[in-house]
Write an enzyme that holds these catalytic residues in place. Structure first.
Site, mmCIF file in Angstrom:
data_model
loop_
_atom_site.group_PDB
_atom_site.id
_atom_site.type_symbol
_atom_site.label_atom_id
_atom_site.label_comp_id
_atom_site.label_asym_id
_atom_site.label_seq_id
_atom_site.Cartn_x
_atom_site.Cartn_y
_atom_site.Cartn_z
ATOM 1 N N HIS A 18 0.749 -1.234 -0.129
ATOM 2 C CA HIS A 18 -0.009 -0.018 -0.151
ATOM 3 C C HIS A 18 0.818 1.241 0.096
ATOM 4 O O HIS A 18 2.178 1.029 -0.126
ATOM 5 C CB HIS A 18 -0.914 0.031 1.001
ATOM 6 C CG HIS A 18 -0.461 0.109 2.449
ATOM 7 N ND1 HIS A 18 0.206 1.063 2.791
ATOM 8 C CD2 HIS A 18 -0.767 -0.878 3.363
ATOM 9 C CE1 HIS A 18 0.634 0.873 4.214
ATOM 10 N NE2 HIS A 18 0.047 -0.250 4.642
ATOM 11 N N HIS A 21 3.779 1.524 2.235
ATOM 12 C CA HIS A 21 5.063 1.097 1.854
ATOM 13 C C HIS A 21 5.810 1.616 0.817
ATOM 14 O O HIS A 21 7.065 1.778 0.799
ATOM 15 C CB HIS A 21 4.774 -0.542 1.595
ATOM 16 C CG HIS A 21 4.026 -1.477 2.482
ATOM 17 N ND1 HIS A 21 2.776 -1.716 2.115
ATOM 18 C CD2 HIS A 21 4.369 -1.650 3.827
ATOM 19 C CE1 HIS A 21 2.395 -2.367 3.245
ATOM 20 N NE2 HIS A 21 3.128 -2.648 4.383
ATOM 21 N N CYS A 144 1.949 -10.671 19.839
ATOM 22 C CA CYS A 144 0.999 -9.886 18.839
ATOM 23 C C CYS A 144 1.240 -10.512 17.621
ATOM 24 O O CYS A 144 2.372 -10.370 17.235
ATOM 25 C CB CYS A 144 1.168 -8.455 19.127
ATOM 26 S SG CYS A 144 0.144 -7.679 17.700
ATOM 27 N N CYS A 147 2.121 -7.596 15.058
ATOM 28 C CA CYS A 147 3.596 -7.063 14.893
ATOM 29 C C CYS A 147 4.695 -8.006 14.912
ATOM 30 O O CYS A 147 5.795 -7.773 14.646
ATOM 31 C CB CYS A 147 3.677 -6.352 16.483
ATOM 32 S SG CYS A 147 2.753 -5.067 16.905
ATOM 33 N N CYS A 161 -3.023 -4.547 21.626
ATOM 34 C CA CYS A 161 -1.855 -3.988 20.987
ATOM 35 C C CYS A 161 -2.525 -2.321 20.310
ATOM 36 O O CYS A 161 -3.332 -2.515 19.532
ATOM 37 C CB CYS A 161 -1.397 -4.735 19.736
ATOM 38 S SG CYS A 161 -0.486 -4.133 18.765
ATOM 39 N N HIS A 164 -2.503 -2.916 16.510
ATOM 40 C CA HIS A 164 -3.538 -3.931 15.928
ATOM 41 C C HIS A 164 -4.958 -3.993 16.464
ATOM 42 O O HIS A 164 -5.698 -4.820 15.938
ATOM 43 C CB HIS A 164 -2.761 -5.132 15.715
ATOM 44 C CG HIS A 164 -1.874 -5.156 14.753
ATOM 45 N ND1 HIS A 164 -0.248 -4.981 15.180
ATOM 46 C CD2 HIS A 164 -1.669 -5.047 13.430
ATOM 47 C CE1 HIS A 164 0.601 -4.816 14.363
ATOM 48 N NE2 HIS A 164 -0.180 -4.890 12.893
ATOM 49 N N LYS A 328 -5.899 5.781 10.165
ATOM 50 C CA LYS A 328 -4.463 4.775 9.905
ATOM 51 C C LYS A 328 -4.927 3.832 9.012
ATOM 52 O O LYS A 328 -6.016 3.631 8.644
ATOM 53 C CB LYS A 328 -4.427 3.900 11.449
ATOM 54 C CG LYS A 328 -3.264 3.118 11.319
ATOM 55 C CD LYS A 328 -3.166 2.484 12.909
ATOM 56 C CE LYS A 328 -1.816 1.671 12.804
ATOM 57 N NZ LYS A 328 -2.025 0.459 11.890
ATOM 58 N N LYS A 331 -6.848 -2.405 6.286
ATOM 59 C CA LYS A 331 -8.096 -3.129 5.417
ATOM 60 C C LYS A 331 -9.418 -2.831 6.150
ATOM 61 O O LYS A 331 -10.211 -2.795 5.417
ATOM 62 C CB LYS A 331 -7.678 -4.445 5.515
ATOM 63 C CG LYS A 331 -6.858 -4.832 4.199
ATOM 64 C CD LYS A 331 -7.027 -6.329 3.583
ATOM 65 C CE LYS A 331 -6.310 -7.380 4.477
ATOM 66 N NZ LYS A 331 -5.917 -8.516 3.788
HETATM 67 N N1 MSP Z 1 8.581 -7.400 7.785
HETATM 68 C C1 MSP Z 1 8.870 -6.236 8.933
HETATM 69 C C2 MSP Z 1 10.166 -5.636 8.485
HETATM 70 C C3 MSP Z 1 11.469 -6.322 8.719
HETATM 71 S S1 MSP Z 1 12.936 -5.503 8.257
HETATM 72 C C4 MSP Z 1 14.164 -6.529 8.693
HETATM 73 C C5 MSP Z 1 7.535 -5.159 8.765
HETATM 74 N N2 MSP Z 1 7.136 -5.211 7.561
HETATM 75 S S2 MSP Z 1 5.751 -4.529 7.265
HETATM 76 O O1 MSP Z 1 5.226 -4.985 5.927
HETATM 77 O O2 MSP Z 1 4.897 -4.357 8.355
HETATM 78 O O3 MSP Z 1 6.147 -3.037 6.842
HETATM 79 C C6 MSP Z 1 6.482 -1.955 7.888
HETATM 80 C C7 MSP Z 1 7.094 -0.769 6.968
HETATM 81 O O4 MSP Z 1 6.040 -0.187 6.061
HETATM 82 C C8 MSP Z 1 7.065 0.482 7.963
HETATM 83 O O5 MSP Z 1 8.338 0.661 8.928
HETATM 84 C C9 MSP Z 1 7.052 1.546 6.988
HETATM 85 O O6 MSP Z 1 8.315 1.574 6.654
HETATM 86 C C10 MSP Z 1 6.135 1.192 5.995
HETATM 87 N N3 MSP Z 1 4.777 1.867 6.372
HETATM 88 C C11 MSP Z 1 3.801 0.836 6.708
HETATM 89 N N4 MSP Z 1 2.472 1.719 6.750
HETATM 90 C C12 MSP Z 1 2.833 2.986 6.685
HETATM 91 C C13 MSP Z 1 2.395 4.194 7.032
HETATM 92 N N5 MSP Z 1 0.739 4.293 7.161
HETATM 93 N N6 MSP Z 1 2.990 5.437 6.763
HETATM 94 C C14 MSP Z 1 4.495 5.248 6.631
HETATM 95 N N7 MSP Z 1 4.976 4.117 6.561
HETATM 96 C C15 MSP Z 1 4.317 2.957 6.453
HETATM 97 O O7 MSP Z 1 7.385 -4.483 9.681
#
Ligand code: MSP
Length: 541
Positions: A18, A21, A144, A147, A161, A164, A328, A331
């Site tokens: 999304h 990311h 959790c 997380c 959490c 979540h 936030k 889904k």
């Molecule tokens: N798999 C772990 C990371 C392991 S790194 C060794 C993880 N993955 S995640 O798919 O949940 O991605 C989290 C990351 O996505 C956040 O740290 C950030 O970089 C990005 N973001 C997810 N949602 C976001 C927002 N709403 N706003 C900004 N960044 C966001 O955690």
């Protein structure tokens, strides 16, 4: 040639990417492009985190949701592994395609189910074990699944959490533990001695407090799971409790990806920096992450590296989170925005410009489609696109499409000073400020046209007309280059319209570009159509 190793988090594949990311990945891409422009050899790593149990849950969910569900093998084992592997293969390919569509210039895409990674994790496990930092204990507490993290009561809000919005599960099982607490003092000392290690500063304080108050030994294995990297059979800890269903805790495995990608598993014990890829690239220069995963990157990860006897990354920068229409992204709320859809509608560069410019990098912010459209029409259409279009139209009209000669004896122009400001902002990851430098040049250009009225000069003073328009073309040349890391397609379009071959230009050292004081007189421009057509004329986009 200096090297620059930059990483993004590796994302879970339990869903498609999304816009949150895309935010991290686009920011990392802008920095990677910037460092390349500065002459560094860049290694830019992205990838997918595949061994999480929530990926296995998503694979199961997909089977349950399919019109003719096959039974998910309840006994676990090979059947489950194959189904989950097929799921993560498909999902990882989807993530890869997304980054390709968005024009991300990564050098490698790592998947944690790859053999090279499993080998690296096994090697790392053994290194930590040899240090005496792995022991068997009983974990009793909360976990959790969202997380993929253990939780303490103090981290919960009303028993849930906070990220979540659901209660963590109670777990009691025999696990392998990593002796993280042994590194508490060394970590705090490292953070103190290296104030740039964790940025921005407020995050550093957060991590320091966390390490002081909550950093304990970490359970690094999970029992009765068939999805994940098994504890290496050759390890001595394996014999403490030989259980094939014991897999390595996903964060312990995932963080190691940053080593895997630069050849950790092949690094010999006594490597030479000149011949060894691993020593050439490690430590990473920058881990870019969201603020949600800072503790893993700034506490657990450096402790793991200290234990394995490896140097720590030079810098971890944690950016803020953004909400969509103040909600936030989730889904359940139904506000998940697909970055590919946005890029298809508004263009990759518009998405990049908007994400990097809407609020200060590091802070939290809100995202609205209306705001993005306003910026598209205002900043991009009216200010940038219009200046290029009307300047080039006048070059065609008054100078037969060739760059007019500049004034022979003009004082040195202040571009070096402007570039200095721009570089300082970019190096500090202050994208909004760097972009503001560019927009200052654009506004000056538009004001010059309004003030000098070239259409009147055309009747009275052809020399001055040439000088004025040459000045604006030169400014656009610098604008094009300053836009290159943020809006690469637009940057190339402007250079091409100014009559340059972007491929040739790209080979120029940055210092030559910054020092450019005039453009080649007589160079033929190539005026194009509007770069940012009005949105109600969408077919043109
Ligand atoms: N798999 C772990 C990371 C392991 S790194 C060794 C993880 N993955 S995640 O798919 O949940 O991605 C989290 C990351 O996505 C956040 O740290 C950030 O970089 C990005 N973001 C997810 N949602 C976001 C927002 N709403 N706003 C900004 N960044 C966001 O955690």
């Amino acid at each position: 040639m200096p090297k620059f190793y930059i990483t993004t988090p590796i994302y879970y594949v339990n869903d498609k990417p999304h816009i949150g990311h895309a935010y991290t990945t686009i920011a990392a891409d802008a920095i990677a492009r910037w460092r390349r422009m500065c002459g560094d050899e860049v290694f830019f790593l992205v990838g997918t985190d595949e061994n999480a149990s929530k990926n296995a849950d998503a694979a199961r969910q997909r089977m349950d949701d399919s019109p003719s569900p096959l039974p998910f093998p309840s006994s676990g084992g090979e059947g489950v592994r194959q189904i989950v592997q097929q799921y993560v293969d498909e999902m990882s390919a989807k993530w890869r395609r997304t980054w390709d569509t968005l024009g991300i210039t990564h050098n490698d895409f790592i998947r944690t189910t790859e053999t090279r990674h499993i080998k690296a994790v096994e090697k790392f496990w053994r290194a930590v074990e040899e240090k005496g930092d792995i022991y068997l204990g009983t974990y009793t507490g909360l976990y959790c699944d969202g997380c993929e993290a253990y939780k303490t009561d103090s981290e919960l809000e009303d028993g849930n959490c906070p990220d979540h919005k659901r209660a963590p599960r109670k777990i009691e099982e025999e696990n392998y533990f990593f002796r993280a607490s042994k590194y508490r003092d060394a970590l705090l000392q490292h953070i103190k001695d290296n104030p740039d290690f964790i940025q921005p500063a407020e995050r550093r304080h957060e991590v320091e407090n966390y390490i002081k108050d909550h950093f304990e030994d970490v359970s690094i294995s999970r029992q009765n799971q068939s999805w994940g990297i098994p504890i290496p059979e050759t390890s001595s800890t394996y014999n403490l409790k030989p259980k094939t269903s014991h897999v390595i805790y996903v964060w312990f495995d995932a963080l190691i990806n940053y080593l895997t990608a630069v050849g950790y598993s092949n690094a010999t014990n006594n490597p030479q920096p000149t011949t060894n890829n691993f020593l050439r690239w490690w430590p990473a220069d920058l881990h870019l992450v969201g603020k949600d995963i800072i503790k893993f990157h700034c506490a657990l990860w450096p402790a793991m590296l200290m234990s394995a006897g490896l140097p720590l990354p030079k810098r971890v920068f944690a950016h803020g989170f953004f909400t969509i229409q103040s909600e936030k992204i989730s889904k359940t709320v139904g506000n998940v925005v697909d970055p590919v859809e946005l890029a298809q509608k508004y263009g990759n560069d518009t998405l990049r410009f908007f994400l990097l410019n809407e609020f200060t990098f590091g802070d939290d912010g809100d995202f609205t489609l209306r705001r993005m459209e306003e910026r598209y029409e205002g900043d991009l259409g009216n200010e940038l696109g219009n200046l290029v279009l009307r300047t080039l139209a006048m070059i065609e009209q008054y100078f037969k499409g060739a760059v007019p000669a500049d004034s022979p004896s003009k004082p040195a122009l202040p571009y070096l000073e402007v570039w200095k400001q721009y570089c300082a902002h970019f190096d500090a990851m202050q994208f909004t400020k760097a972009i503001e430098v560019v927009w200052h040049l654009l506004r000056e250009g538009n004001q010059t046209i309004d003030r000098e009225k070239p259409w009147e000069l055309a009747k009275t003073d052809a020399t001055k007309l040439g000088r004025v328009l040459h000045g604006i073309l030169l400014s656009l040349y610098h604008v094009a280059w300053m836009l290159a890391p943020v809006m690469p397609e637009t940057s190339e379009k402007i250079l091409a319209q100014l009559g340059f071959d972007p491929a040739v230009e790209k080979k120029k050292p940055l210092a030559d570009i910054q020092g450019t004081q005039e453009l080649p007189a007589g160079q033929k421009i190539k005026k194009g159509g509007p770069m940012f057509p009005r949105l109600n004329d969408k077919s043109a986009i």
